[in-house]
Scaffold this motif. Structure first.
Motif, PDB file in Angstrom:
ATOM      1  N   VAL A 186      76.358 -39.395  25.859  1.00  0.00           N
ATOM      2  CA  VAL A 186      75.852 -40.398  25.232  1.00  0.00           C
ATOM      3  C   VAL A 186      74.278 -40.297  25.865  1.00  0.00           C
ATOM      4  O   VAL A 186      73.088 -39.955  24.623  1.00  0.00           O
ATOM      5  N   SER A 206      76.370 -44.961  16.487  1.00  0.00           N
ATOM      6  CA  SER A 206      77.418 -44.527  18.652  1.00  0.00           C
ATOM      7  C   SER A 206      78.321 -45.414  17.252  1.00  0.00           C
ATOM      8  O   SER A 206      79.593 -45.131  18.079  1.00  0.00           O
ATOM      9  N   THR A 255      81.253 -46.698  23.732  1.00  0.00           N
ATOM     10  CA  THR A 255      80.298 -46.089  23.269  1.00  0.00           C
ATOM     11  C   THR A 255      78.944 -46.295  21.974  1.00  0.00           C
ATOM     12  O   THR A 255      77.965 -46.247  22.864  1.00  0.00           O
ATOM     13  N   ALA A 299      76.109 -46.417  24.768  1.00  0.00           N
ATOM     14  CA  ALA A 299      73.995 -45.979  23.927  1.00  0.00           C
ATOM     15  C   ALA A 299      73.147 -46.137  23.741  1.00  0.00           C
ATOM     16  O   ALA A 299      71.727 -47.231  24.430  1.00  0.00           O
TER      17      ALA A 299
END
Length: 858
Positions: free
Chosen positions: A301, A333, A389, A393
């Motif tokens: 990411v 994300s 995730t 991010a």
């Protein structure tokens, strides 16, 4: 905001393909690991053994210790009670007259005593017969057949010298009424005739055990039990169950009274699948997967966000605030990870089934283990992937969203510097934690492998936190070495030194893939090697080892050691013993030991003895004396025992005894932490059979054993098999390495691809100033070589620290490379993977038909 996020994802499909793949794999592995852990935590054998009963009274199946502490505060005294329990590997017995007393209670139709005991069953030709999936055979008295119920499908009930076998066992062994069976129990070997075949209602046998029934009058002599292991109770129709339960509990005293699905706990522990080991194994799989997922997703990411710095700057120029950009990145994300989780869930189910099948083959989980698909577990795995995730991010966008609006007009954009203090503090904390674990935690204990992984993970966190700094320090000398190869190498060195953050983003996954997997493989290989070496040293004085499938009764051992020509013998009976410290019972592997002869056949490297011996000795009588026991150096140190101390111990059936510590020995790997007299173990372990008999002899003893006992195997000591289940454990470690290696390898390829794709404009500029495609290929290759070298140097440093500390804890020898072959294969494999992952994306971008797009910078 949602429309903008979806539009961005469509526009940057290439950029987010890597993040999608990383999230997809992370969720799949988390889902698979979660299903495996859920399945072992909820796995329960069927209660069919006592299906015909309303309740069951059980003998001891666990040791419980209560600790009472009091606190005085002002005028009040607060009493706190804490109860700790540990499962037994055997079964305690109940009073012999308990079934009769319970049967006399109002509301009881019948009460049947059940004496369950393991029995080794073989045909007269020596072929061992076991249940489905290699399940053990459990012996009972014929009266307890009604508890399931078993009914005859052929033949007649057993009487003296006869037995009834279940239909499944008969089918698997080709057994028929009138045939003979050889039974081996802790009380000896006897031959019986099959009088009948029986089966439970609607099936041929039980799922996790075979059944053999003897005449009730013969059970005490065959089993060695002085009472039943359980009493099954059937209520009369219309009886008040609550009143009956209360009455039985009062009559049973402290014995457990079980109803419903809990009745299965009254069965013999050896007849039930053991899921304690698999819980730790699958918990470790989850730990590795989660740790790798956080590393991989964070790095992927971060790279994706860095590619969009100019776009973020452009959004800043039109009035977007840093907070809005952070929300945008977070929303993107979440959407991406949620979409990836949908196809990842079924892959996780497939992954769980494949891993479970392999672990069953290795013997690391019971043969009856099955994967249970649970929707909440799959949803939690998807949620975990989305959460990781999203957090990645937010972390990646913390500085990126503060990019200056004017950078939208520049050819390149860079994130504002900062965060050095936070990174330094994080690295200091994690590195300090790793040092603490390696220094103060006993790595040579049962948790040694797990703690080595924890220390490796902490060091990897420190490397990740200081990634740009460490990479910059290593890149300088490595890139200068690469620059000796000409102008291309010189340019590659300049680029890697200038782009240390990009190099770090690619090198850190290489550190992860090498350090985690090399540490697990090397430490596992070290344990296996040391176990084999200690076994060889223990039995070096023996001429041969005698074994039999399932084990040998002590009566057979006595006949073996009395053979002419035998000058020394040592028979070991594997068992488990519970020791208490601070009110907490702990279970340890142990051996019952029987020795004979004038020449020792077993050398445990005894370090300290009491007045029974003097100095350092391996005298057998010191280890096996009545009323005494021996302990490993590690266990004696852990509990603070000194020779001469009297220590309370709980044996396999829950029997409490107090023995005097007479000696402490070194060679415990693959053997056991405690040594007790063989007769004591045989009397209280349901199995009570010798696993191995080490013999010292001269003459034709081996030929005589082969002639008189054709079912026994005589193996020269030098070619004996490894001790214990070390081979199965190493196989399980290697499977976990494959899981981790596959995931992190894909992550490395993914990270390299994203980093290379971000340089399309840079490659286009180099083409415009005259660089050829071949030169750019060589440039990408040299940069990949520098990046791989930096990653492997850092990975080797982490591996050396952890493996060196782990090795020193085992035997005092500091080793950097435990197994050169394994180390070299890992080093070469990761290097090749990194070089291919760095070169192939560049070749794809620079291929001839893509040149117009490259020239335009698209």
């Amino acid at each position: 905001m949602m429309r903008l996020a979806l539009g961005t994802l469509r526009r940057h499909r290439g950029v987010y393909a890597g993040t999608f793949l990383a999230a997809f794999l992370a969720v799949a592995l988390l889902a698979g690991g979660g299903l495996l852990l859920f399945s072992v935590l909820t796995a329960k054998p069927p209660a069919d053994r006592f299906a015909a009963t309303d309740l069951v009274v059980s003998g001891a199946r666990e040791v419980s210790l209560e600790t009472v502490t009091t606190k005085e505060k002002k005028d009040k005294v607060k009493v706190k009670r804490k109860v700790k329990t540990e499962r037994l590997t055997g079964a305690g017995t109940l009073p012999a007259d308990l079934a009769g007393r319970i049967g006399a209670l109002p509301g009881v139709a019948t009460a049947v005593a059940d004496a369950a005991f393991p029995v080794q069953v073989a045909t007269p030709a020596g072929r061992v017969v076991r249940g489905t999936d290699d399940a053990p055979v459990i012996g009972h008295g014929w009266a307890s057949a009604a508890l399931t119920p078993y009914t005859l499908t052929g033949g007649s009930p057993p009487d003296a010298g006869r037995a009834v076998v279940d239909a499944d066992l008969a089918a698997r062994g080709g057994l028929v009424v009138g045939g003979e069976l050889v039974l081996a129990t802790r009380t000896g070997v006897r031959t019986v005739m099959i009088s009948g075949i029986a089966a439970p209602a609607g099936r041929s046998g039980l799922a996790a055990q075979g059944a053999l029934f003897l005449a009730d009058s013969e059970v005490p002599a065959v089993s060695g039990l002085d009472g039943p292991t359980a009493v099954g109770v059937v209520a009369t129709p219309g009886a008040d169950r609550a009143d009956l339960l209360s009455a039985v509990r009062e009559l049973a005293g402290g014995a457990a009274v079980l109803t419903g699905a809990e009745r299965v706990r009254a069965d013999l522990p050896g007849a039930l699948p053991d899921y304690i080991g698999p819980i730790s194994i699958f918990g470790f799989v989850i730990g590795i997967t989660a740790f790798a997922a956080v590393f991989v997703l964070t790095g992927t990411v971060t790279l994706g966000v860095r590619q969009r710095l100019r776009e973020l700057a452009l959004l800043r120029t039109v009035g977007a605030t840093p907070g809005q950009l952070r929300r945008l990145l977070g929303l993107e994300s979440v959407v991406l990870a949620a979409v990836a989780a949908v196809p990842a869930a079924p892959l996780g189910v497939l992954f769980a089934h494949v891993v479970a099948g392999r672990f069953r083959t290795l013997g690391a989980v019971p043969a009856q283990f099955t994967v249970q698909v649970n929707v909440p577990v799959l949803l939690l795995a998807g949620l975990a992937g989305v959460l990781v995730t999203f957090v990645a991010a937010r972390i990646a966008g913390r500085r990126a969203v503060r990019v200056a609006p004017t950078q939208a007009l520049a050819e390149t954009a860079t994130a504002p510097a900062g965060g050095a203090v936070v990174r330094a503090l994080l690295a200091l904390v994690t590195a300090g934690g790793a040092v603490s674990v390696l220094t103060f935690v006993p790595l040579d204990g049962v948790l040694g492998m797990g703690m080595s992984f924890v220390s490796c993970a902490l060091l990897l966190c420190a490397v990740a936190a200081l990634g740009p700094v460490l990479v910059r320090l290593l890149t300088a000398p490595v890139s200068r070495l690469a620059g000796l190869g000409g102008a291309t190498g010189w340019l590659a060195g300049l680029v890697t030194r200038a782009e240390s953050r990009r190099v770090a983003a690619v090198a850190v996954p290489l550190v992860l893939i090498f350090a985690i997997n090399a540490t697990m493989l090397l430490n596992g290989s070290l344990i296996e090697r040391l176990t084999g070496q200690e076994q060889a040293a223990r039995t070096a004085g023996a001429t041969a080892q005698v074994t039999a499938t399932g084990g040998l009764p002590l009566s057979t051992v006595d006949r073996l050691v009395a053979l002419p020509g035998v000058t020394g013998a040592a028979a070991t009976l594997p068992t488990r013993v519970i020791v208490a410290q601070g009110g907490k019972p702990e279970d340890y592997p142990a051996q019952g030991l029987l020795v004979a002869g004038s020449e020792p056949a077993l050398d445990l490297d005894v370090q300290r003895v009491t007045a029974a011996g003097a100095g350092t000795t391996s005298a057998p009588e010191v280890l096996a004396g009545n009323g005494t026991f021996a302990a490993s150096v590690t266990l004696a140190h852990q509990y603070g025992w000194r020779t001469g101390d009297r220590v309370p111990l709980w044996l396999a059936d829950g029997h409490r005894t107090e023995l005097r510590l007479t000696s402490v020995y070194e060679r415990a790997r693959g053997f056991g932490e405690l040594v007790l007299p063989a007769a004591l173990v045989a009397a209280h372990d349901p199995r009570g059979l010798a696993g191995t008999v080490a013999l010292r002899y001269h003459g034709d003893v081996a030929a005589r054993i082969n002639a008189d006992w054709p079912t026994l195997r005589v193996t020269p000591t030098a070619s004996a098999a490894p001790a214990g289940d070390a081979q199965n454990q190493q196989g399980a470690w290697e499977l976990m390495v494959v899981i981790s290696l596959g995931f992190t390898a894909i992550a490395v390829v993914n990270t390299f691809a994203i980093a290379t794709a971000a340089r399309r404009r840079e490659y286009a500029d180099l083409r415009l100033v005259g660089a050829t495609t071949g030169q750019l290929h060589r440039l990408a290759g040299r940069e990949a070589l520098i990046t791989v070298a930096v990653g492997l140097l850092l990975g080797a440093a982490v591996t050396a620290i952890v493996v060196g500390a782990f090795s020193t804890a085992q035997d005092g020898t500091f080793r950097l490379i435990v197994d050169p072959g394994t180390y070299g294969a890992m080093l070469g494999g990761v290097a090749l993977l990194g070089l291919l992952a760095g070169a192939l994306p560049a070749r794809f971008i620079l291929r001839r038909r893509s040149l117009p797009a490259v020239a335009e910078g698209r």
